[in-house]
Design a protein around this motif. Structure first.
Motif, PDB file in Angstrom:
ATOM      1  N   ILE A 104      26.513   1.241  19.738  1.00  0.00           N
ATOM      2  CA  ILE A 104      26.281   2.574  19.076  1.00  0.00           C
ATOM      3  C   ILE A 104      26.107   3.706  20.289  1.00  0.00           C
ATOM      4  CG2 ILE A 104      24.388   3.853  17.952  1.00  0.00           C
ATOM      5  CD1 ILE A 104      25.915   1.618  16.263  1.00  0.00           C
ATOM      6  N   GLU A 105      26.851   4.688  19.665  1.00  0.00           N
ATOM      7  CA  GLU A 105      27.061   6.053  20.483  1.00  0.00           C
ATOM      8  C   GLU A 105      26.317   6.876  19.873  1.00  0.00           C
ATOM      9  OE1 GLU A 105      30.948   7.636  21.126  1.00  0.00           O
ATOM     10  OE2 GLU A 105      31.973   5.704  21.078  1.00  0.00           O
ATOM     11  N   MET A 106      25.613   7.042  18.679  1.00  0.00           N
ATOM     12  CA  MET A 106      25.058   8.111  18.375  1.00  0.00           C
ATOM     13  C   MET A 106      24.119   7.730  17.142  1.00  0.00           C
ATOM     14  SD  MET A 106      26.121  12.095  17.759  1.00  0.00           S
ATOM     15  CE  MET A 106      24.749  13.145  17.692  1.00  0.00           C
ATOM     16  N   VAL A 107      22.849   8.372  17.088  1.00  0.00           N
ATOM     17  CA  VAL A 107      21.772   7.798  15.919  1.00  0.00           C
ATOM     18  C   VAL A 107      21.548   9.392  15.276  1.00  0.00           C
ATOM     19  CG1 VAL A 107      19.571   7.345  15.277  1.00  0.00           C
ATOM     20  CG2 VAL A 107      20.756   5.906  16.956  1.00  0.00           C
ATOM     21  N   VAL A 108      21.774   9.295  13.953  1.00  0.00           N
ATOM     22  CA  VAL A 108      21.450  10.419  13.169  1.00  0.00           C
ATOM     23  C   VAL A 108      20.275  10.313  12.393  1.00  0.00           C
ATOM     24  CG1 VAL A 108      22.140  12.138  11.266  1.00  0.00           C
ATOM     25  CG2 VAL A 108      23.923  11.250  12.930  1.00  0.00           C
ATOM     26  N   LEU A 109      18.908  10.768  12.793  1.00  0.00           N
ATOM     27  CA  LEU A 109      17.695  10.330  12.245  1.00  0.00           C
ATOM     28  C   LEU A 109      17.347  11.551  11.312  1.00  0.00           C
ATOM     29  CD1 LEU A 109      15.117   8.951  12.276  1.00  0.00           C
ATOM     30  CD2 LEU A 109      14.541   9.852  14.349  1.00  0.00           C
ATOM     31  N   ASP A 110      16.863  11.091  10.214  1.00  0.00           N
ATOM     32  CA  ASP A 110      16.462  12.090   8.872  1.00  0.00           C
ATOM     33  C   ASP A 110      14.900  12.250   9.329  1.00  0.00           C
ATOM     34  OD1 ASP A 110      17.054  13.335   6.205  1.00  0.00           O
ATOM     35  OD2 ASP A 110      14.930  12.545   6.298  1.00  0.00           O
ATOM     36  N   MET A 111      14.362  13.445   9.473  1.00  0.00           N
ATOM     37  CA  MET A 111      12.967  13.669  10.073  1.00  0.00           C
ATOM     38  C   MET A 111      11.922  13.461   8.784  1.00  0.00           C
ATOM     39  SD  MET A 111      13.133  13.513  13.037  1.00  0.00           S
ATOM     40  CE  MET A 111      11.811  13.996  13.823  1.00  0.00           C
ATOM     41  N   ASP A 112      12.376  13.167   7.347  1.00  0.00           N
ATOM     42  CA  ASP A 112      11.447  13.071   6.363  1.00  0.00           C
ATOM     43  C   ASP A 112      10.352  12.224   6.795  1.00  0.00           C
ATOM     44  OD1 ASP A 112      11.529  14.388   3.965  1.00  0.00           O
ATOM     45  OD2 ASP A 112      11.481  12.716   2.852  1.00  0.00           O
ATOM     46  N   ALA A 113      10.503  10.895   7.595  1.00  0.00           N
ATOM     47  CA  ALA A 113       9.523  10.060   7.780  1.00  0.00           C
ATOM     48  C   ALA A 113       8.596  10.437   8.889  1.00  0.00           C
ATOM     49  CB  ALA A 113      10.059   8.638   8.545  1.00  0.00           C
ATOM     50  N   ALA A 114       8.658  11.498   9.637  1.00  0.00           N
ATOM     51  CA  ALA A 114       7.739  12.143  10.389  1.00  0.00           C
ATOM     52  C   ALA A 114       6.261  12.712   9.870  1.00  0.00           C
ATOM     53  CB  ALA A 114       8.440  13.419  11.175  1.00  0.00           C
ATOM     54  N   PHE A 115       6.524  12.658   8.294  1.00  0.00           N
ATOM     55  CA  PHE A 115       5.475  13.223   7.773  1.00  0.00           C
ATOM     56  C   PHE A 115       4.935  12.304   6.650  1.00  0.00           C
ATOM     57  CE2 PHE A 115       8.064  16.762   9.030  1.00  0.00           C
ATOM     58  CZ  PHE A 115       7.187  17.826   9.756  1.00  0.00           C
ATOM     59  N   VAL A 116       5.284  11.028   6.913  1.00  0.00           N
ATOM     60  CA  VAL A 116       4.784  10.032   6.296  1.00  0.00           C
ATOM     61  C   VAL A 116       3.594   9.326   6.804  1.00  0.00           C
ATOM     62  CG1 VAL A 116       5.239   7.447   5.108  1.00  0.00           C
ATOM     63  CG2 VAL A 116       7.061   9.504   4.950  1.00  0.00           C
ATOM     64  N   THR A 117       2.462   9.131   6.171  1.00  0.00           N
ATOM     65  CA  THR A 117       1.141   8.674   7.048  1.00  0.00           C
ATOM     66  C   THR A 117       0.866   7.391   6.512  1.00  0.00           C
ATOM     67  OG1 THR A 117      -0.061   9.889   5.498  1.00  0.00           O
ATOM     68  CG2 THR A 117       0.491  11.164   7.610  1.00  0.00           C
ATOM     69  N   LYS A 118       1.441   6.986   5.312  1.00  0.00           N
ATOM     70  CA  LYS A 118       0.780   5.747   4.754  1.00  0.00           C
ATOM     71  C   LYS A 118       2.025   4.366   5.367  1.00  0.00           C
ATOM     72  CE  LYS A 118      -1.461   7.426   0.717  1.00  0.00           C
ATOM     73  NZ  LYS A 118      -1.233   7.468  -0.879  1.00  0.00           N
TER      74      LYS A 118
END
Length: 343
Positions: A104-118
């Motif tokens: 893998i050369e690159m990861v594209v990470l969606d940041m929605d999960a940064a605000f999931v607390t459960k």
């Protein structure tokens, strides 16, 4: 000696029967909307050294990022490992596991999960870990106290959880030797052609002067992802796919602040962007929660252009060894037309 041989034969036969029963009885998540089994099994079936980019995040990614579109437009090879209810901790383990099988050369990470607390519910853990290969990463994840996984042994041996499922078997359960590369997912993407517009009466991206807190636990796993990518010399891009149901200006500002701290590029696609003609009237499948294939293709064209122009990802379309991408692109287009004809 005869007794010893009998014991060995018994153990071999028992092991084979246990494995066959596991393949039959453990559920196969192959639905059109959430094809978890094809998504993960299909990734392991990809030829080593042929996937350059991972797209990781929650179901917004699973249904909102099209690797086939990125291939068609730019020749970049990517794979979608978005899952329902994906937490930042799960994102970390998904990335850590995936990079063991591809360069893998690159990861594209969606940041929605940064605000999931459960924590994710058991069903989502099952979709991931029952399909993940046995590995050091899997063992590490199951032991992680933050994931609060109960009955850990059954995640190593899922037959313990599903041994009594005989009465619920379907024909698909008996296909124990099937390949998942060509199934209900398209390099991991779940395709939907449903159109249910979102009317932005509440102006979900209106700036109210607030900034939402990213939890200490999520920060911990974000740092783990950043450190892992640095260690493996993998480029990291943060994005936020259009999501009227789970995103806000407050979350965007918090993410931008953290991105600046880590010196990582963050692209928030919920704001107007040049060359990104997204339309909530035509590009969402369920009133602003997930994207349909039209929205996913717009998102993917934009991200693919960034991967090419800014990060220099390679175009493989004139290289040998990528024939399956042309075949998969053809299947993708054919199935998209079939879905459209049934509307």
């Amino acid at each position: 000696m005869k007794k010893f041989i009998r014991v060995i034969v018994f153990l071999i036969i028992g092991s084979i029967l246990f494995q066959v029963a596991t393949l039959i009885l453990v559920p196969k998540w192959i639905g059109q909307i959430d094809p978890a089994t094809p998504r993960f099994k299909g990734y392991y079936e990809e030829e080593p050294g042929t996937i350059d980019v991972l797209a990781v995040g929650a179901s917004d990614v699973g249904r909102g990022y099209s690797p086939i579109t990125v291939w068609n437009e730019y020749g970049i090879t990517s794979y979608n490992l978005g899952t329902s209810n994906q937490t930042m901790s799960l994102a970390y383990y998904i990335i850590k596991d995936a990079i063991e099988y591809q360069n893998i050369e690159m990861v594209v990470l969606d940041m929605d999960a940064a605000f999931v607390t459960k924590n994710a519910p058991e069903g989502e853990y099952r979709k991931l870990f029952d399909n993940m290969k046995y590995s050091k990463t899997k063992l590490e994840a199951l032991q992680d106290p933050n994931l609060k996984i109960e009955d850990k042994l059954s995640y190593l041996f899922p037959l313990l959880r599903f041994h009594s499922r005989w009465s619920k078997l379907e024909p698909k359960d008996l296909k124990i030797t099937q390949k998942y590369t060509k199934s209900t997912s398209y390099k991991g993407m779940a395709m939907s052609n449903s159109v249910k517009p979102y009317i932005d009466k509440k102006h979900y991206m209106k700036d109210k002067g607030e900034i939402e807190e990213i939890s200490k636990e999520n920060r911990k796993y974000i740092k783990k992802i950043v450190d892992l990518c640095k260690e493996k010399n993998i480029k990291l891009l943060w994005v936020e796919i259009p999501s009227a149901s789970s995103w806000s200006a407050a979350r965007s500002k918090a993410t931008k602040k953290l991105a600046k701290e880590y010196q990582i590029e963050f692209i928030d696609m919920n704001y107007p962007l040049e060359g990104f003609d997204f339309d909530w009237k035509t590009d969402t499948a369920d009133n602003g929660n997930h994207l349909n294939v039209a929205g996913a293709e717009k998102v993917s064209k934009y991200i693919g252009n960034v991967l090419k122009q800014k990060y220099g990802l390679k175009d493989h379309r004139k290289e040998q060894g990528y024939n399956n991408w042309y075949e998969e692109a053809k299947r993708y287009e054919e199935n998209k037309k079939q879905m459209e004809s049934k509307k």
